[in-house]
Design a protein around this motif. Structure first.
Motif, PDB file in Angstrom:
ATOM      1  N   ILE A 183       0.704  -1.170   0.034  1.00  0.00           N
ATOM      2  CA  ILE A 183      -0.028  -0.022   0.058  1.00  0.00           C
ATOM      3  C   ILE A 183       0.771   1.400   0.104  1.00  0.00           C
ATOM      4  N   ALA A 184       1.838   1.171   0.787  1.00  0.00           N
ATOM      5  CA  ALA A 184       2.872   2.653   0.930  1.00  0.00           C
ATOM      6  C   ALA A 184       3.433   2.747  -0.378  1.00  0.00           C
ATOM      7  N   GLY A 185       3.809   1.406  -1.085  1.00  0.00           N
ATOM      8  CA  GLY A 185       4.745   1.697  -2.189  1.00  0.00           C
ATOM      9  C   GLY A 185       3.768   2.172  -3.364  1.00  0.00           C
ATOM     10  N   PHE A 186       2.425   1.823  -3.341  1.00  0.00           N
ATOM     11  CA  PHE A 186       1.712   2.374  -4.346  1.00  0.00           C
ATOM     12  C   PHE A 186       1.298   3.696  -4.161  1.00  0.00           C
ATOM     13  N   THR A 187       1.043   4.023  -3.087  1.00  0.00           N
ATOM     14  CA  THR A 187       0.635   5.292  -2.624  1.00  0.00           C
ATOM     15  C   THR A 187       1.724   6.357  -3.166  1.00  0.00           C
ATOM     16  N   ALA A 188       3.161   5.995  -2.845  1.00  0.00           N
ATOM     17  CA  ALA A 188       4.242   6.920  -3.201  1.00  0.00           C
ATOM     18  C   ALA A 188       4.090   7.023  -4.602  1.00  0.00           C
ATOM     19  N   ALA A 189       4.157   5.872  -5.416  1.00  0.00           N
ATOM     20  CA  ALA A 189       4.025   5.798  -6.928  1.00  0.00           C
ATOM     21  C   ALA A 189       3.029   6.668  -7.518  1.00  0.00           C
ATOM     22  N   SER A 190       1.882   6.520  -7.051  1.00  0.00           N
ATOM     23  CA  SER A 190       0.563   7.281  -7.297  1.00  0.00           C
ATOM     24  C   SER A 190       0.953   8.766  -7.174  1.00  0.00           C
ATOM     25  N   LYS A 191       1.528   9.240  -6.108  1.00  0.00           N
ATOM     26  CA  LYS A 191       1.884  10.539  -6.059  1.00  0.00           C
ATOM     27  C   LYS A 191       2.894  10.884  -7.246  1.00  0.00           C
ATOM     28  N   ILE A 192       3.891  10.203  -7.392  1.00  0.00           N
ATOM     29  CA  ILE A 192       4.924  10.663  -8.497  1.00  0.00           C
ATOM     30  C   ILE A 192       4.137  10.739 -10.027  1.00  0.00           C
ATOM     31  N   GLU A 193       3.166   9.871  -9.997  1.00  0.00           N
ATOM     32  CA  GLU A 193       2.322   9.886 -11.196  1.00  0.00           C
ATOM     33  C   GLU A 193       1.564  11.040 -11.443  1.00  0.00           C
ATOM     34  N   GLN A 194       0.900  11.454 -10.261  1.00  0.00           N
ATOM     35  CA  GLN A 194       0.168  12.715 -10.209  1.00  0.00           C
ATOM     36  C   GLN A 194       1.018  13.757 -10.695  1.00  0.00           C
ATOM     37  N   LEU A 195       2.130  13.894 -10.223  1.00  0.00           N
ATOM     38  CA  LEU A 195       2.951  14.987 -10.420  1.00  0.00           C
ATOM     39  C   LEU A 195       3.287  15.202 -12.009  1.00  0.00           C
ATOM     40  N   VAL A 196       3.585  14.044 -12.349  1.00  0.00           N
ATOM     41  CA  VAL A 196       3.713  13.712 -13.869  1.00  0.00           C
ATOM     42  C   VAL A 196       2.842  14.428 -14.757  1.00  0.00           C
ATOM     43  N   THR A 197       1.565  13.755 -14.519  1.00  0.00           N
ATOM     44  CA  THR A 197       0.560  14.150 -15.319  1.00  0.00           C
ATOM     45  C   THR A 197      -0.319  15.247 -15.001  1.00  0.00           C
ATOM     46  N   GLN A 198       0.125  15.942 -13.986  1.00  0.00           N
ATOM     47  CA  GLN A 198      -0.507  17.131 -13.594  1.00  0.00           C
ATOM     48  C   GLN A 198      -0.896  18.072 -14.532  1.00  0.00           C
ATOM     49  N   ALA A 199       0.162  18.481 -15.238  1.00  0.00           N
ATOM     50  CA  ALA A 199      -0.072  19.477 -16.596  1.00  0.00           C
ATOM     51  C   ALA A 199      -1.236  19.033 -17.403  1.00  0.00           C
ATOM     52  N   TYR A 200      -1.367  17.978 -17.868  1.00  0.00           N
ATOM     53  CA  TYR A 200      -2.312  17.323 -18.653  1.00  0.00           C
ATOM     54  C   TYR A 200      -3.760  17.545 -17.904  1.00  0.00           C
ATOM     55  N   VAL A 201      -3.912  17.390 -16.397  1.00  0.00           N
ATOM     56  CA  VAL A 201      -5.003  17.373 -15.688  1.00  0.00           C
ATOM     57  C   VAL A 201      -5.288  18.855 -15.798  1.00  0.00           C
ATOM     58  N   ALA A 202      -4.195  19.691 -15.498  1.00  0.00           N
ATOM     59  CA  ALA A 202      -4.543  21.176 -15.388  1.00  0.00           C
ATOM     60  C   ALA A 202      -5.129  21.734 -16.893  1.00  0.00           C
ATOM     61  N   LEU A 203      -4.443  21.396 -18.091  1.00  0.00           N
ATOM     62  CA  LEU A 203      -4.938  21.766 -19.296  1.00  0.00           C
ATOM     63  C   LEU A 203      -6.451  21.223 -19.578  1.00  0.00           C
ATOM     64  N   GLY A 204      -6.901  20.056 -19.147  1.00  0.00           N
ATOM     65  CA  GLY A 204      -8.118  19.632 -19.396  1.00  0.00           C
ATOM     66  C   GLY A 204      -9.193  20.369 -18.832  1.00  0.00           C
ATOM     67  N   THR A 205      -8.886  20.561 -17.252  1.00  0.00           N
ATOM     68  CA  THR A 205      -9.737  21.616 -16.517  1.00  0.00           C
ATOM     69  C   THR A 205      -9.828  23.006 -17.116  1.00  0.00           C
ATOM     70  N   THR A 206      -8.698  23.570 -17.760  1.00  0.00           N
ATOM     71  CA  THR A 206      -8.780  24.855 -18.372  1.00  0.00           C
ATOM     72  C   THR A 206      -9.716  24.894 -19.486  1.00  0.00           C
ATOM     73  N   MET A 207      -9.382  23.926 -20.400  1.00  0.00           N
ATOM     74  CA  MET A 207     -10.428  23.952 -21.769  1.00  0.00           C
ATOM     75  C   MET A 207     -11.806  23.778 -21.381  1.00  0.00           C
ATOM     76  N   ALA A 208     -12.076  22.787 -20.221  1.00  0.00           N
ATOM     77  CA  ALA A 208     -13.387  22.650 -19.875  1.00  0.00           C
ATOM     78  C   ALA A 208     -14.019  23.982 -19.329  1.00  0.00           C
ATOM     79  N   THR A 209     -13.137  24.595 -18.672  1.00  0.00           N
ATOM     80  CA  THR A 209     -13.904  25.760 -18.068  1.00  0.00           C
ATOM     81  C   THR A 209     -13.843  26.771 -19.141  1.00  0.00           C
ATOM     82  N   TYR A 210     -12.980  27.087 -19.973  1.00  0.00           N
ATOM     83  CA  TYR A 210     -12.862  27.955 -21.105  1.00  0.00           C
ATOM     84  C   TYR A 210     -14.119  27.582 -22.167  1.00  0.00           C
ATOM     85  N   CYS A 211     -14.338  26.254 -22.521  1.00  0.00           N
ATOM     86  CA  CYS A 211     -15.751  26.042 -23.449  1.00  0.00           C
ATOM     87  C   CYS A 211     -16.984  26.326 -22.661  1.00  0.00           C
ATOM     88  N   ALA A 212     -17.068  26.198 -21.436  1.00  0.00           N
ATOM     89  CA  ALA A 212     -18.206  26.572 -20.817  1.00  0.00           C
ATOM     90  C   ALA A 212     -18.510  27.860 -20.607  1.00  0.00           C
TER      91      ALA A 212
END
Length: 212
Positions: A183-212
């Motif tokens: 569980i600890a290993g998976f949680t640590a890896a998940s945090k790293i994955e979130q940091l790596v993909t955060q730019a794409y998440v932010a871009l998706g949220t931005t575009m959704a807000t802009y389109c709205a």
């Protein structure tokens, strides 16, 4: 309503959203806190981390109001064209969360519960800072038409997020069988994955807000 230039309806919509948020938050808080011990058992939470997990999630559940406060007010500000203020307060919340984590865990030795308190306090402060809207007494009334519209928008979004959350819970339940180290290993890896993909998440949220 803001796009239509109808400021009176904007205030009524905000008031309605605030009342609905209070009602839904209260229901979610009670249900989650009452059923959490059963849920953790159902998810195969290992015995050696059960107490810490329970203390942590109970604080998070008790702080649902703080989470809803920030998200509601930040969304309102963004809808009114102010995307910078919520961002500044979000950055403040992130920094404050880290500082409080260190203080509560290292200085006061509060363990997992300390991390939860840090999260709730940081979100609550950010929510209060976003509270810059001025409503009149008339705006604090539920309007049937507005409620129908807001639920019509809110339920599909909630359903979309709940599917993701339920999937994550199913995966976590299977992972819990492997023990606390996995569980600890998976949680640590998940945090790293979130940091790596955060730019794409932010871009998706931005575009959704802009389109709205």
């Amino acid at each position: 309503k803001f796009g239509a230039g109808d400021m009176r309806s904007v205030r009524k919509t905000v008031g309605s959203a605030a009342i609905l948020s209070l009602i839904v938050s209260a229901i979610m808080t009670v249900i989650s806190m009452v059923g959490m011990r059963w849920l953790l058992h159902f998810m195969n939470t290992p015995d050696n981390i059960f107490d810490d997990a329970y203390r942590y999630i109970m604080v998070i559940c008790a702080g649902i109001f703080a989470q809803v406060l920030y998200n509601l007010l930040a969304s309102i500000l963004r809808a009114l064209g102010n995307s910078k203020t919520p961002l500044y307060f979000l950055i403040l919340a992130a920094v404050l969360n880290i500082i409080l984590d260190l203080v509560f865990i290292i200085v006061f030795h509060m363990g997992a519960a300390g991390a939860a308190y840090a999260t709730v306090i940081a979100q609550g402060i950010s929510g209060v800072l976003c509270l810059v809207l001025r409503l009149t007494k008339e705006d604090w009334k539920l309007d049937g038409t507005l409620v129908k519209i807001q639920f019509g928008i809110g339920f599909p979004m909630a359903f979309q997020y709940s599917i993701t959350a339920i999937g994550a819970m199913m995966m976590q339940s299977s992972l819990n069988i492997l023990g606390s180290v996995a569980i600890a290993g998976f949680t640590a890896a998940s945090k790293i994955e979130q940091l790596v993909t955060q730019a794409y998440v932010a871009l998706g949220t931005t575009m959704a807000t802009y389109c709205a």
